[in-house]
Design a protein around this motif. Structure first.
Motif, PDB file in Angstrom:
ATOM      1  N   ILE A  12      25.731  31.303  36.710  1.00 56.25           N
ATOM      2  CA  ILE A  12      24.592  32.000  35.623  1.00 56.25           C
ATOM      3  C   ILE A  12      23.352  33.376  37.037  1.00 56.25           C
ATOM      4  O   ILE A  12      23.331  32.202  37.341  1.00 56.25           O
ATOM      5  N   GLU A  13      23.780  34.072  36.619  1.00 54.16           N
ATOM      6  CA  GLU A  13      23.171  35.411  37.338  1.00 54.16           C
ATOM      7  C   GLU A  13      21.511  35.176  36.087  1.00 54.16           C
ATOM      8  O   GLU A  13      22.323  36.467  34.969  1.00 54.16           O
ATOM      9  N   PRO A  14      20.072  36.253  37.265  1.00 52.64           N
ATOM     10  CA  PRO A  14      19.242  36.738  35.732  1.00 52.64           C
ATOM     11  C   PRO A  14      19.925  37.810  36.034  1.00 52.64           C
ATOM     12  O   PRO A  14      20.152  38.396  37.228  1.00 52.64           O
ATOM     13  N   TYR A  15      19.230  38.828  35.117  1.00 53.75           N
ATOM     14  CA  TYR A  15      19.192  40.339  35.308  1.00 53.75           C
ATOM     15  C   TYR A  15      17.749  40.199  34.252  1.00 53.75           C
ATOM     16  O   TYR A  15      17.069  39.681  33.167  1.00 53.75           O
ATOM     17  N   ASP A  16      16.878  41.257  34.698  1.00 54.44           N
ATOM     18  CA  ASP A  16      16.120  41.983  34.178  1.00 54.44           C
ATOM     19  C   ASP A  16      16.598  43.684  33.101  1.00 54.44           C
ATOM     20  O   ASP A  16      16.288  43.902  32.126  1.00 54.44           O
TER      21      ASP A  16
END
Length: 406
Positions: free
Chosen positions: A97-101
């Motif tokens: 799971i990768e967070p992003y802005d």
């Protein structure tokens, strides 16, 4: 620092990652794609790659080392399975799971399937990826017979390459002419005549009813016996992730002039988008082309770094078949007449002509075969909405430079 995740490592996604660095973005960039290769050019797959004139290094957009050298984390062979717009995360098939802005969707398009018996046969070929091109190349050669279902640009390019490799080719098109959805009748007639001159059999008004062991069965009962079948009947936007994430979709992901979706943190670029075209009244289109992918990559990267939006570009496309170079600028929607410059009846050495689509005294689109001056001047005049003198336009003794200045 703004963390950018790009889903799709094709021409659009790979270019967006590079432009972010070029435009001064210093935050993390993750570029993730389903294919095992680094971002590469797709147009050569039906041409130089198929004919064995190009290797993988020639196809790559940039050397694979480029990404690490510029702090871009390139992940190949990975599939994104979900986007959580509220949490701003992307989930991948391996559980990561990768967070992003900021998120850029660049998942492209997928081949349209025919809903007929045999459409799920393992031996049917398509031409969207490097792996597809390799399978097609292995099926070709002297003495082999290939059926191409669909007379669009990719199908005709593949036909030309297959003939160069010594294969027999039959193109099966259900419409009354090849390129019916994307080109003028003049252009269709020219390419039909040229392919037939090169030994390609072209069947128009021919509906495929089934794929069988022997080959392709038509609705009239005929069976076209072949060794291999390539299906090229158009493409559908890969917008499943976007739809599941709640983004507005209509013939692809709906975006604005900055490639922004209905979620301000998410942008979408390339074949998957349904975008406005400012040079053609702002009407929305889904454009499947490298120039479109590059333009939208610029839009997305500029918006993310806070750079001024790039100047809108006139859409353009190209196709290489045999020794013919077709270049198209603009879109013909709204045209009320066509003017031809040159002689489209020359099927052989010296072939060169252009078809201009006009609305009143404005050029909306130009289709140019071996006519670079007509293409370049037409593209410029479309962008500037320059009025044109029809008499000068169709007179080959008047240079296109003179035509362009009015």
């Amino acid at each position: 620092m703004t963390r950018v995740v790009i889903i799709g490592a094709g021409h659009a996604g790979g270019t967006a990652a590079a432009l972010l660095r070029q435009y001064g973005h210093e935050g993390p960039i993750i570029l993730a794609g389903e294919e095992p290769a680094a971002p590469y050019q797709r147009p050569p797959l039906s041409k130089s790659w198929l004919k064995g004139e190009a290797d993988l290094e020639a196809l790559l957009l940039r050397p694979e080392s480029f990404y690490a050298e510029h702090g871009i984390e390139l992940r190949t062979g990975v599939t994104a399975t979900a986007v959580d717009a509220a949490a701003r995360t992307v989930t991948f098939a391996d559980g990561t799971i990768e967070p992003y802005d900021a998120l850029i969707l660049a998942t492209g398009s997928t081949a349209r399937r025919l809903a007929i018996p045999g459409a799920d046969r393992a031996g049917l070929l398509e031409l969207r990826t490097l792996a597809d091109a390799e399978r097609l190349k292995a099926a070709l050669g002297p003495g082999r017979r290939l059926a191409i279902v669909g007379g669009g640009y990719v199908g005709l390019e593949a036909a030309a390459s297959a003939r160069a490799l010594g294969a027999e080719v039959v193109v099966i098109e259900r419409m009354g002419r090849v390129l019916a959805r994307v080109a003028s009748e003049t252009l269709s007639a020219f390419f039909t005549a040229w392919h037939r001159r090169e030994g390609v059999e072209i069947l128009t008004g021919a509906e495929v009813s089934a794929f069988e062991d022997a080959g392709v069965r038509l609705a009239d009962g005929r069976v076209i016996e072949v060794d291999a079948v390539l299906v090229g009947v158009g493409a559908l936007a890969c917008d499943q992730l976007a739809r599941a994430a709640g983004l507005a979709c209509e013939n692809g992901v709906v975006v604005d002039e900055t490639a922004r979706t209905s979620d301000p943190a998410i942008r979408a670029i390339g074949d998957m988008t349904f975008r406005p075209v400012p040079t053609h009244g702002g009407h929305r289109h889904r454009l499947e082309s490298v120039p479109n992918a590059l333009e939208q990559a610029k839009q997305a990267a500029a918006a993310i770094v806070g750079r001024a939006a790039p100047t809108p570009e006139v859409p353009w496309f190209w196709s290489d078949q045999y020794d013919l170079k077709l270049q198209i600028a603009g879109l013909p929607d709204g045209a009320d007449r066509q003017l031809v410059r040159g002689d489209p009846d020359v099927i052989g050495e010296g072939a060169s002509f252009a078809v201009f689509h006009l609305a009143g005294d404005r050029i909306l689109c130009v289709e140019a075969v071996n006519a670079p001056a007509e293409f370049m001047a037409g593209r410029m005049m479309i962008g500037k909405a320059t009025p044109v003198d029809a008499a000068k336009l169709v007179d080959p003794s008047v240079s296109m430079k003179q035509v362009a200045v009015g």
